[in-house]
Design a protein around this motif. Structure first.
Motif, mmCIF file in Angstrom:
data_model
loop_
_atom_site.group_PDB
_atom_site.id
_atom_site.type_symbol
_atom_site.label_atom_id
_atom_site.label_comp_id
_atom_site.label_asym_id
_atom_site.label_seq_id
_atom_site.Cartn_x
_atom_site.Cartn_y
_atom_site.Cartn_z
ATOM 1 N N SER A 1 104.969 62.163 88.538
ATOM 2 C CA SER A 1 106.581 61.669 88.456
ATOM 3 C C SER A 1 107.372 61.542 89.741
ATOM 4 C CB SER A 1 107.423 62.360 87.428
ATOM 5 O OG SER A 1 108.661 61.968 87.484
ATOM 6 N N VAL A 2 107.228 62.473 90.317
ATOM 7 C CA VAL A 2 107.692 62.518 91.912
ATOM 8 C C VAL A 2 106.718 61.472 92.883
ATOM 9 C CG1 VAL A 2 108.007 63.874 94.104
ATOM 10 C CG2 VAL A 2 108.561 64.922 91.946
ATOM 11 N N GLN A 3 105.695 61.351 92.650
ATOM 12 C CA GLN A 3 104.927 60.577 93.424
ATOM 13 C C GLN A 3 105.121 59.226 93.141
ATOM 14 O OE1 GLN A 3 100.845 60.212 92.042
ATOM 15 N NE2 GLN A 3 100.154 59.124 93.789
ATOM 16 N N LYS A 4 105.323 58.801 92.079
ATOM 17 C CA LYS A 4 105.728 57.524 91.429
ATOM 18 C C LYS A 4 107.166 57.252 91.851
ATOM 19 C CE LYS A 4 106.046 54.212 87.662
ATOM 20 N NZ LYS A 4 105.620 54.026 86.077
ATOM 21 N N SER A 5 108.121 58.024 91.697
ATOM 22 C CA SER A 5 109.667 57.875 91.880
ATOM 23 C C SER A 5 109.956 57.617 93.464
ATOM 24 C CB SER A 5 110.434 58.728 91.068
ATOM 25 O OG SER A 5 110.376 59.989 91.403
ATOM 26 N N GLU A 6 109.450 58.380 93.999
ATOM 27 C CA GLU A 6 109.684 58.735 95.566
ATOM 28 C C GLU A 6 108.683 58.123 96.472
ATOM 29 O OE1 GLU A 6 110.858 62.571 96.549
ATOM 30 O OE2 GLU A 6 111.921 62.985 94.669
ATOM 31 N N GLY A 7 107.518 57.546 95.827
ATOM 32 C CA GLY A 7 106.582 56.970 96.725
ATOM 33 C C GLY A 7 105.638 57.687 97.555
ATOM 34 N N LYS A 8 105.667 59.008 97.139
ATOM 35 C CA LYS A 8 104.760 60.140 97.911
ATOM 36 C C LYS A 8 103.392 59.838 97.544
ATOM 37 C CE LYS A 8 108.461 62.352 99.007
ATOM 38 N NZ LYS A 8 109.159 62.465 100.416
ATOM 39 N N THR A 9 102.426 60.672 98.366
ATOM 40 C CA THR A 9 101.044 60.709 98.395
ATOM 41 C C THR A 9 100.917 62.126 97.597
ATOM 42 O OG1 THR A 9 100.792 59.327 100.293
ATOM 43 C CG2 THR A 9 99.020 60.581 99.524
ATOM 44 N N LEU A 10 100.065 61.995 96.359
ATOM 45 C CA LEU A 10 99.455 63.100 95.912
ATOM 46 C C LEU A 10 98.168 63.348 96.186
ATOM 47 C CD1 LEU A 10 99.908 65.101 93.503
ATOM 48 C CD2 LEU A 10 98.660 63.474 91.986
ATOM 49 N N VAL A 11 98.272 64.597 96.938
ATOM 50 C CA VAL A 11 96.737 65.295 97.119
ATOM 51 C C VAL A 11 96.362 66.197 95.878
ATOM 52 C CG1 VAL A 11 95.213 66.464 98.958
ATOM 53 C CG2 VAL A 11 97.102 64.997 99.591
ATOM 54 N N HIS A 12 95.220 65.482 95.131
ATOM 55 C CA HIS A 12 94.840 66.299 94.126
ATOM 56 C C HIS A 12 94.291 67.655 94.612
ATOM 57 C CE1 HIS A 12 93.077 67.326 90.198
ATOM 58 N NE2 HIS A 12 94.027 66.321 89.904
ATOM 59 N N PRO A 13 94.598 68.723 93.765
ATOM 60 C CA PRO A 13 94.082 70.241 94.221
ATOM 61 C C PRO A 13 92.667 70.262 93.951
ATOM 62 C CG PRO A 13 95.393 70.287 92.357
ATOM 63 C CD PRO A 13 95.593 68.968 92.668
ATOM 64 N N PHE A 14 91.891 69.546 93.244
ATOM 65 C CA PHE A 14 90.334 69.726 92.833
ATOM 66 C C PHE A 14 89.916 68.467 92.689
ATOM 67 C CE2 PHE A 14 92.645 70.865 88.976
ATOM 68 C CZ PHE A 14 92.186 70.083 87.845
ATOM 69 N N ASP A 15 90.564 67.451 92.284
ATOM 70 C CA ASP A 15 89.796 66.381 91.644
ATOM 71 C C ASP A 15 89.700 65.158 92.698
ATOM 72 O OD1 ASP A 15 88.159 64.676 90.222
ATOM 73 O OD2 ASP A 15 89.882 63.981 88.779
ATOM 74 N N ASP A 16 89.304 65.385 93.968
ATOM 75 C CA ASP A 16 89.380 64.613 95.229
ATOM 76 C C ASP A 16 88.078 64.849 96.191
ATOM 77 O OD1 ASP A 16 90.100 64.154 97.942
ATOM 78 O OD2 ASP A 16 91.646 62.996 97.031
ATOM 79 N N PRO A 17 87.438 63.919 96.206
ATOM 80 C CA PRO A 17 86.189 64.100 96.957
ATOM 81 C C PRO A 17 86.269 64.632 98.348
ATOM 82 C CG PRO A 17 86.346 61.563 96.150
ATOM 83 C CD PRO A 17 87.474 62.277 95.780
ATOM 84 N N LEU A 18 87.399 64.257 98.882
ATOM 85 C CA LEU A 18 87.836 64.801 100.164
ATOM 86 C C LEU A 18 88.183 66.362 100.166
ATOM 87 C CD1 LEU A 18 89.610 61.838 102.099
ATOM 88 C CD2 LEU A 18 87.079 62.474 102.540
ATOM 89 N N VAL A 19 88.741 66.592 99.176
ATOM 90 C CA VAL A 19 89.189 67.950 98.901
ATOM 91 C C VAL A 19 87.865 68.788 98.613
ATOM 92 C CG1 VAL A 19 90.300 69.643 97.374
ATOM 93 C CG2 VAL A 19 91.621 67.664 98.257
ATOM 94 N N ILE A 20 87.084 68.209 97.776
ATOM 95 C CA ILE A 20 85.820 68.951 97.373
ATOM 96 C C ILE A 20 84.982 69.166 98.614
ATOM 97 C CG2 ILE A 20 83.597 68.673 96.270
ATOM 98 C CD1 ILE A 20 85.385 67.268 93.818
ATOM 99 N N ALA A 21 84.802 67.994 99.658
ATOM 100 C CA ALA A 21 84.007 68.260 100.837
ATOM 101 C C ALA A 21 84.637 69.538 101.630
ATOM 102 C CB ALA A 21 84.114 66.950 101.495
ATOM 103 N N GLY A 22 85.830 69.473 101.723
ATOM 104 C CA GLY A 22 86.751 70.621 102.398
ATOM 105 C C GLY A 22 86.259 71.969 101.832
ATOM 106 N N GLN A 23 86.333 71.983 100.679
ATOM 107 C CA GLN A 23 85.814 73.162 99.950
ATOM 108 C C GLN A 23 84.544 73.499 100.498
ATOM 109 O OE1 GLN A 23 87.903 75.176 98.901
ATOM 110 N NE2 GLN A 23 89.693 73.939 97.522
ATOM 111 N N GLY A 24 83.391 72.452 100.495
ATOM 112 C CA GLY A 24 82.264 72.816 100.872
ATOM 113 C C GLY A 24 82.139 73.487 102.117
ATOM 114 N N THR A 25 83.018 73.719 103.026
ATOM 115 C CA THR A 25 82.982 74.330 104.304
ATOM 116 C C THR A 25 82.922 75.896 104.183
ATOM 117 O OG1 THR A 25 85.543 74.323 104.685
ATOM 118 C CG2 THR A 25 84.326 72.753 105.591
#
Length: 83
Positions: free
Chosen positions: A23-47
């Motif tokens: 809701s905040v993302q949509k109403s305020e035009g923010k970027t959401l970084v998903h905590p686990f369902d994002d390829p770049l987050v998953i790659a980071g966890q691989g470290t």
């Protein structure tokens, strides 16, 4: 907060908090970084696995036990160890 961020705790569970974040993302035009369902987050966890391998002889590694919430950390670690 020390760097100018604003921490908002909302909801009694993950689903409620995630819905509020969308809701905040949509109403305020923010970027959401998903905590686990994002390829770049998953790659980071691989470290995490990379650090494990750096600290031990990989030939001596029989198993890695990973706690699992959303699965991003597990996916990242498993992907790194498989390659």
């Amino acid at each position: 907060e020390g760097l100018g961020g604003n921490v908002v705790l909302d909801g009694d569970n993950y689903t409620e908090a995630y819905e509020r974040a969308l809701s905040v993302q949509k109403s305020e035009g923010k970027t959401l970084v998903h905590p686990f369902d994002d390829p770049l987050v998953i790659a980071g966890q691989g470290t995490i696995a990379m650090e494990i391998i750096k600290q031990i002889n990989a030939d001596m590694l029989d198993a890695v036990f990973v706690c699992c919430g959303g699965g991003g950390m597990l996916a990242g670690i498993a992907t790194f160890l498989k390659t």
